[in-house]
Each structure stands twice: as C-alpha cells, then as structure tokens.
Design a protein around this motif. Structure first.
Motif, PDB file in Angstrom:
ATOM      1  N   ILE A 151      17.115  53.835  80.159  1.00  0.00           N
ATOM      2  CA  ILE A 151      15.987  52.969  79.849  1.00  0.00           C
ATOM      3  C   ILE A 151      14.722  53.793  79.982  1.00  0.00           C
ATOM      4  O   ILE A 151      14.408  54.323  81.051  1.00  0.00           O
ATOM      5  N   THR A 209      17.908  49.801  74.753  1.00  0.00           N
ATOM      6  CA  THR A 209      18.752  48.878  75.493  1.00  0.00           C
ATOM      7  C   THR A 209      18.207  47.456  75.387  1.00  0.00           C
ATOM      8  O   THR A 209      17.010  47.230  75.154  1.00  0.00           O
ATOM      9  N   ARG A 218      25.638  55.502  80.736  1.00  0.00           N
ATOM     10  CA  ARG A 218      24.842  54.392  80.236  1.00  0.00           C
ATOM     11  C   ARG A 218      23.619  54.934  79.502  1.00  0.00           C
ATOM     12  O   ARG A 218      23.132  56.019  79.805  1.00  0.00           O
TER      13      ARG A 218
END
Length: 328
Positions: A322, A153, A319
């Motif tokens: 991370i 990301t 998403r």
C-alpha cells in the motif's frame, strides 16, 4: 413479481419528524437478502454514502431533480423504501431496479439450465434463492470509485474515496433528523472536476487515475445517457475513453445495468479464485474465461454465487504494498 404502487405519505416510525417525502413497498422475493443484493454498491464499511439501519440500510445520492436520502428496509414479507429530499419521487421510482427486483433469474433457475451448473453453484443458489443483481443507472457514481480502484489495493482505493467524499461530498437531506450523521451525497460530475490536483495527491490518488477521472467526466452528460443503453453498448462506450479498459467497464456495468455477464477481466484475485473454486487449481484470465464459457450470458451470476459458496482460495506470494503519497 408484482410491484406495489407507492404508498401515501405516512408518519415514519423511527422518531418524530420522519415523515417521508415519498415511499413505496413491494413483496419481498423468497429468501431475499437486502445486504447481499446491495453489497456490490457499497465501497466498504466506511463508504460515507451508505449507513446501517436496523433491518436495512441508508443510502444517499443525487438524482436529476436533486439529492435524496433513501432508507431501505426488509422484513420477511416486504421491502420498503422511504425517501427524503428533492429527488425523493425519482428515487422511489427507480428503487425496484436498485433493489434488484427487475433482475429476473427465471431462465437461470429453470431446467435444464440449472442442472448444467457446477454443484458448488447450484448449492449456493439453493442457499441464496433471493439473490438479485442491483441496477443503479448512475454511471458517474459507479465510475469514479472504480477508476480509483485501478492498479491499487482495495484498502488504498477506499481510503482515497472516503477522503475525497468527506472533503467534497454534500450532506444528505436530513430526513427530519432521522438520517444518520455523516451520511453524504457524492460530488456531482462538475464538483469532481473542480477538485484541485493537490487534493487528489493528498488522497493518495496518482495523476494517472485522477487524469482518467477528469477525462471521463468532461463528457458527464454523455456518460449518464449510457444508463439507457444496453450493458454491452455502455461497456463499449466506456472503453472508448482513454484509461478505461475491460475491467473498469465491467465493474461499472455490473452496478449500473445489473449486467449478468460482465466479468472483471484483469482483476488481481478473480481469475485465481474462480479457477480454485471450479477446479481446485488457480488459473489466469484466459483460463477463467474458458471455465465460464459454458454459461456465457450469466457469468456474473456464476461469480456472485461462487463468492457466496464459502470457498476461499489460498493466497500465495507477497502482498501488494500500500503506497502512501500524501506526505510527498
């Protein structure tokens, strides 16, 4: 555009002791936006090599002659550059390219090419007539943070870049104590190569990306010579390095060569965005390239204007996670 000759030294206006080592001023293109033009060069708001300034911005980098702190300011009529440090004369000489003043949109704006553009792009160009593509000529400075952005990301990559710069970057020339505290010059290729493996690990950079950085920078002198090559030649040379593909090469030449055609094929969001902006439907890389083919030679200009159009593609699905490896 006629570029003015460098001005003689004059006392700076920010505070005592701010006399620049070199400076120059140019006529600002109609509608020019310093922030919009230089936006791709800054790796997020926390990039330590940039800092805001009223009416402009600070940046710091390394030249062949040495480091430099550069203050770029813009009024409606003028673009002014002031530089401090050993690299000041060289930095001022290269400032027109950095500011995008050497990037010509004359053919793009001319009839009948202009009328061939999608309405969304024409409207964005009307609202941003001064948009230019910047060119730094600094391949190493563009390549390292781009490699850090591979397969992760943006948030994760920028966090890693900030960590590494704060650990291994150098304080920017003080500019008579005018330059903002914390402004840094990125490590040289030799300094990047000296970073130990555990520091990459602490930054959250896995061995695949750190090995690619090391592999690329072992031929740093060859990398910097790419600045004198065409964008196509530079991109091809970069892709000859294991670990560097089309996406990385395009992201670099967009910044180093003001490449008007480089498309970041393989980007996680770009194809979906371009497809939605031009057709109302998401697409993949092949579909994006088909949509942009009529404007080959200016596809990066089209993408920049699409981003400035205000269109935002809807996001679907989970998403990206991370990952934080620093505690392991």
């Amino acid at each position: 555009m006629t570029l003015a000759a460098p001005l003689p030294r004059t006392a700076g206006s920010d505070r005592p002791g701010s006399t620049a080592d070199a400076e120059a001023v140019w006529e600002a293109p109609e509608g020019y936006s310093l922030a919009t033009t230089c936006f791709p060069l800054q790796r997020g708001d926390g990039d330590p090599t940039f800092a805001p300034h009223p009416g402009g911005l600070w940046t710091a980098f390394r030249t062949d002659e040495g480091p430099v702190s550069l203050l770029l300011t813009h009024t409606r009529r003028e673009l002014r550059v002031r530089a401090w440090g050993e690299g000041a004369p060289s930095a001022v000489a290269s400032a027109p390219a950095l500011l995008g003043l050497t990037d010509s949109w004359e053919a793009f704006d001319a009839e009948p090419y202009h009328v061939s553009l999608p309405h969304l792009v024409r409207e964005a160009r009307r609202r941003h007539p001064g948009l230019r593509l910047p060119s730094t000529g600094r391949v190493v400075d563009a390549l390292v943070p781009t490699i850090l952005e591979q397969k992760v990301t943006t948030l994760e990559a920028r966090r890693a870049y900030r960590y590494l710069l704060r650990r291994f970057g150098s304080p920017a020339p003080t500019a008579g104590r005018v330059a903002p505290a914390g402004l840094l010059v990125a490590p040289s290729a030799r300094e990047w190569l000296r970073i130990p493996s555990w520091e990459w690990h602490r930054a959250g950079v896995g061995p695949q990306r750190s090995d690619t950085v090391m592999r690329a920078l072992r031929s740093a002198s060859g990398l910097e010579r790419l600045a004198s090559k065409s964008a196509a030649e530079a991109g091809a040379a970069l892709q000859s390095i294991p670990g560097i593909g089309v996406w990385t090469a395009a992201e670099v030449t967009q910044r180093t060569h003001a490449d008007p055609d480089a498309i970041s094929v393989g980007d996680f969001h770009l194809a979906k965005f371009v497809g939605f902006a031009l057709t109302g439907e998401r697409t993949d890389d092949d579909g994006m390239l088909r949509l942009l083919e009529p404007w080959r030679g200016n596809r990066q200009r089209i993408v920049r204007l699409l981003y400035l159009s205000g269109v935002r593609a809807p996001r679907y699905g989970a998403r990206m996670t991370i990952q934080d490896h620093r505690g392991h």
